[in-house]
Motif scaffolding. Structure first.
Motif, short mmCIF file in Angstrom:
data_model
loop_
_atom_site.label_atom_id
_atom_site.label_comp_id
_atom_site.label_asym_id
_atom_site.label_seq_id
_atom_site.Cartn_x
_atom_site.Cartn_y
_atom_site.Cartn_z
N LEU A 1 0.83 -1.20 0.00
CA LEU A 1 0.00 0.00 0.00
C LEU A 1 0.88 1.26 0.00
O LEU A 1 0.64 2.20 -0.76
CB LEU A 1 -0.89 -0.04 1.24
CG LEU A 1 -2.10 0.87 1.33
CD1 LEU A 1 -3.06 0.34 2.39
CD2 LEU A 1 -1.73 2.29 1.67
N ALA A 2 1.92 1.23 0.83
CA ALA A 2 2.80 2.40 0.90
C ALA A 2 3.48 2.65 -0.45
O ALA A 2 3.54 3.78 -0.94
CB ALA A 2 3.84 2.21 1.99
N MET A 3 3.97 1.58 -1.07
CA MET A 3 4.65 1.76 -2.36
C MET A 3 3.66 2.31 -3.38
O MET A 3 3.96 3.27 -4.10
CB MET A 3 5.22 0.42 -2.86
CG MET A 3 6.40 -0.08 -2.04
SD MET A 3 7.40 -1.35 -2.88
CE MET A 3 6.27 -2.70 -3.07
N LEU A 4 2.48 1.71 -3.45
CA LEU A 4 1.50 2.15 -4.45
C LEU A 4 1.08 3.59 -4.22
O LEU A 4 0.85 4.34 -5.17
CB LEU A 4 0.27 1.24 -4.42
CG LEU A 4 0.44 -0.13 -5.09
CD1 LEU A 4 -0.73 -1.04 -4.76
CD2 LEU A 4 0.60 0.03 -6.61
N SER A 5 1.01 3.99 -2.96
CA SER A 5 0.54 5.34 -2.75
C SER A 5 1.64 6.38 -3.00
O SER A 5 1.36 7.53 -3.26
CB SER A 5 -0.07 5.48 -1.36
OG SER A 5 0.89 5.93 -0.46
N ARG A 6 2.89 5.94 -2.97
CA ARG A 6 3.98 6.90 -3.20
C ARG A 6 4.48 6.96 -4.63
O ARG A 6 5.32 7.79 -4.96
CB ARG A 6 5.15 6.59 -2.27
CG ARG A 6 4.85 6.87 -0.80
CD ARG A 6 6.09 7.26 -0.05
NE ARG A 6 5.86 7.39 1.38
CZ ARG A 6 5.54 8.54 1.96
NH1 ARG A 6 5.38 9.64 1.25
NH2 ARG A 6 5.36 8.59 3.26
N VAL A 7 3.99 6.07 -5.46
CA VAL A 7 4.44 6.08 -6.85
C VAL A 7 3.90 7.32 -7.57
O VAL A 7 2.75 7.69 -7.40
CB VAL A 7 3.94 4.82 -7.58
CG1 VAL A 7 3.89 5.02 -9.07
CG2 VAL A 7 4.83 3.64 -7.24
N ASN A 8 4.75 7.93 -8.35
CA ASN A 8 4.29 8.99 -9.23
C ASN A 8 4.12 8.37 -10.62
O ASN A 8 5.10 8.05 -11.30
CB ASN A 8 5.32 10.12 -9.26
CG ASN A 8 4.89 11.25 -10.18
OD1 ASN A 8 3.93 11.10 -10.95
ND2 ASN A 8 5.59 12.36 -10.12
N VAL A 9 2.85 8.20 -11.03
CA VAL A 9 2.59 7.45 -12.26
C VAL A 9 3.09 8.17 -13.51
O VAL A 9 3.25 7.56 -14.57
CB VAL A 9 1.09 7.13 -12.46
CG1 VAL A 9 0.62 6.15 -11.42
CG2 VAL A 9 0.25 8.39 -12.42
N LEU A 10 3.30 9.46 -13.38
CA LEU A 10 3.72 10.21 -14.57
C LEU A 10 5.21 10.02 -14.87
O LEU A 10 5.68 10.33 -15.95
CB LEU A 10 3.43 11.70 -14.38
CG LEU A 10 1.94 11.99 -14.16
CD1 LEU A 10 1.72 13.47 -13.87
CD2 LEU A 10 1.12 11.54 -15.36
N GLU A 11 5.91 9.48 -13.88
CA GLU A 11 7.35 9.30 -14.09
C GLU A 11 7.65 7.84 -14.37
O GLU A 11 7.28 6.96 -13.61
CB GLU A 11 8.11 9.78 -12.85
CG GLU A 11 7.91 11.28 -12.66
CD GLU A 11 8.71 11.84 -11.49
OE1 GLU A 11 9.26 12.93 -11.67
OE2 GLU A 11 8.79 11.19 -10.44
N LEU A 12 8.33 7.62 -15.49
CA LEU A 12 8.54 6.24 -15.93
C LEU A 12 9.95 5.75 -15.64
O LEU A 12 10.76 5.54 -16.56
CB LEU A 12 8.21 6.14 -17.43
CG LEU A 12 6.77 6.47 -17.77
CD1 LEU A 12 6.51 6.32 -19.27
CD2 LEU A 12 5.79 5.62 -16.99
N PHE A 13 10.24 5.62 -14.37
CA PHE A 13 11.51 5.00 -13.97
C PHE A 13 11.29 4.40 -12.58
O PHE A 13 10.31 4.73 -11.91
CB PHE A 13 12.65 6.02 -13.96
CG PHE A 13 12.36 7.25 -13.16
CD1 PHE A 13 12.50 7.26 -11.77
CD2 PHE A 13 11.94 8.43 -13.78
CE1 PHE A 13 12.22 8.39 -11.03
CE2 PHE A 13 11.65 9.57 -13.03
CZ PHE A 13 11.80 9.55 -11.66
N PRO A 14 12.18 3.49 -12.16
CA PRO A 14 11.98 2.85 -10.86
C PRO A 14 12.00 3.85 -9.70
O PRO A 14 12.91 4.66 -9.58
CB PRO A 14 13.18 1.89 -10.76
CG PRO A 14 13.55 1.61 -12.17
CD PRO A 14 13.30 2.90 -12.91
N GLN A 15 10.94 3.76 -8.87
CA GLN A 15 10.82 4.67 -7.73
C GLN A 15 10.74 3.92 -6.41
O GLN A 15 11.07 4.44 -5.36
CB GLN A 15 9.54 5.51 -7.89
CG GLN A 15 9.51 6.29 -9.19
CD GLN A 15 8.12 6.80 -9.52
OE1 GLN A 15 7.31 7.08 -8.63
NE2 GLN A 15 7.82 6.92 -10.80
#
Ligand code: ADP
Length: 444
Positions: A120-134
């Motif tokens: 849940l934490a990872m999914l909520s912190r991902v910025n979907v507009l950026e296409l690189f590993p976060q």
């Protein structure tokens, strides 16, 4: 000399090995736990929290709505059938989602909701507009990485632009490819390779780092050092999270090395007790005699489902064949099976398709099959010094005080093993009564 090829779980199909005890394979056990998990594991203990800044207020949440998650993430959580945060999630989620991000070390037994929390934490912190590993998550094995990936995929079902990639051996990425997935899950060796040698992942752009199954991780040669090398290359503002099912000193030392300024959350395990268990022993001459006693018990009382423990694979196999020839429906769970095979046997047993499960020591560790009322020690658990293995005895027979039902335990004892039994009795300060297998009236 042996040319046998190890199975996925490290066991070897080879008759020389047959006589050996199964050794504990932490990663295999952990995977098995995940495969057979049906629901959250409860604990009556309170969650213990140690904040890095004790003066800051402590938040806990009773609902997922309070977390103000993205709509599509909340939808995914509900689609998984989660109604409210688990005990550990109540405390962990607000810390994990706080601004600025906080580091966390969390320990609670398997099945209490740790994976769901960090996914849940990872999914909520991902910025979907950026296409690189976060987000980067380290797991001890390929199979465990896949299991976590599946949770990301299920929970992130409605987060359509979030993608996962596995940094595991065998996942070949052509030279010059840009990794455009936001969440990477992998084993330390391959991740290290992808970061430093192949430069597929830019660690300075990672903002969530998860180290899962820390206890299993440090059990594997080289993984601690590799994990630490990866961690050292992360930016200082990266959020770092570590999870473990157990917390021996070694895990703790590792956790403190790899997670700076952490909050710490612990949920103690429900203790096992022998209080609700009536324990008996039957004195026997030899293996055949033990089997006869077992049959008498079997014929003498109404048995729901039973688990029978043997010390070696060979004994377990022998007993299985004997019982089958006598027309019993039994199944054999032993370490030479793959984890998937074991999971399916346990599942069948749970569904009541077999009444008797015969197994060696370690396979059935931590497997709780609630409907089992009878446990038989066909052999007493002993350690390498041939002393009683108290912990294993407790694991086989004990129940959790709060959730456990009453149970019956039978120990089949060769005369020369009687001192071991007496030691067990003393150790637990609980009585183990002698039983005359010809006379079952005593029990009912
Ligand atoms: P752990 O990582 O501690 O072993 P998991 O996150 O895998 O625990 O959760 C154990 C089981 O409980 C899984 O089947 C998971 O889907 C389920 N689960 C996790 N969180 C919740 C929740 N809040 N409500 C209901 N079920 C949950």
């Amino acid at each position: 000399k042996s040319t046998a090829v190890p199975n996925v779980d490290g066991s070897i199909n080879n008759t020389e090995k047959e006589d050996e005890e199964d050794v504990v394979d932490l990663a295999a056990n952990s995977l098995l736990n995940k495969l057979i998990r049906q629901s959250l594991v409860e604990s009556s203990h309170r969650v213990e929290v140690l904040q890095k800044d004790p003066s800051s207020p402590l938040y806990s949440v009773k609902t997922f709505e309070e977390l103000r998650l993205k709509e599509e993430l909340l939808k995914g959580i509900y689609a998984m059938g989660f109604n409210r945060p688990s005990k550990i999630q109540e405390m962990a989620l607000p810390m994990m989602l706080a601004h600025p991000p906080q580091n966390l070390i969390a320990q609670s037994q398997s099945g209490t909701g740790k994976t769901a929390a960090f996914v849940l934490a990872m999914l909520s912190r991902v910025n979907v507009l950026e296409l690189f590993p976060q987000c980067l998550c380290l797991a001890p094995t390929y199979e465990l990485a896949l299991q976590t990936g599946r949770v990301v995929e299920r929970m992130g079902k409605f987060c359509v632009d979030v993608q996962v990639m596995y940094a595991i051996r065998g996942n070949r990425i052509p030279r010059g490819t840009d990794v455009a997935k936001q969440i990477i899950i992998g084993t330390p060796g391959t991740v290290l390779d992808w970061c430093f040698k192949r430069k597929l992942i830019d660690l300075t752009k990672i903002h969530v780092f998860v180290l899962d199954e820390a206890d299993v991780m440090i059990d594997t040669q080289g993984f601690s050092d590799q994990s630490i090398r990866i961690q050292r290359a992360l930016p200082s503002e990266c959020q770092m999270l570590l999870f473990s099912a157990t917390f021996e000193d070694s895990v703790w030392q590792f956790a403190e090395r790899i997670i700076p300024d952490p909050n710490v959350i612990k949920l103690r395990k429900e203790e096992l007790t022998l209080n609700n268990i009536r324990q008996y022993y039957v004195l026997c001459e030899n293996r055949k005699d033990k089997y006869q006693a077992l049959c008498n018990i079997y014929g003498g009382i109404t048995i729901g489902q039973a688990i029978i423990f043997c010390q070696t694979r060979r004994n377990a196999k022998w007993l299985t064949v004997e019982m089958m020839q006598d027309g019993h429906q039994v199944s054999l769970l032993s370490g030479e099976l793959t984890v998937e095979q074991r999971a399916s046997i346990i599942q069948r047993f749970r569904d009541g398709k077999e009444k008797v499960l015969i197994t060696t020591n370690v396979c059935a560790r931590g497997i709780d099959v609630k409907q089992v009322t009878i446990v038989v020690n066909f052999d007493l658990p002993v350690n390498q010094a041939q002393e009683p293995d108290y912990e294993t005895y407790l694991h086989r027979i004990g129940r959790t005080g709060r959730f456990g039902k009453k149970g019956l335990a039978f120990n089949m004892i060769e005369v020369d093993k009687l001192p071991l039994l007496l030691k067990i009795q003393d150790h637990f300060n609980s009585s183990i009564k002698q039983l005359d297998p010809e006379d079952m009236d005593e029990i009912e």
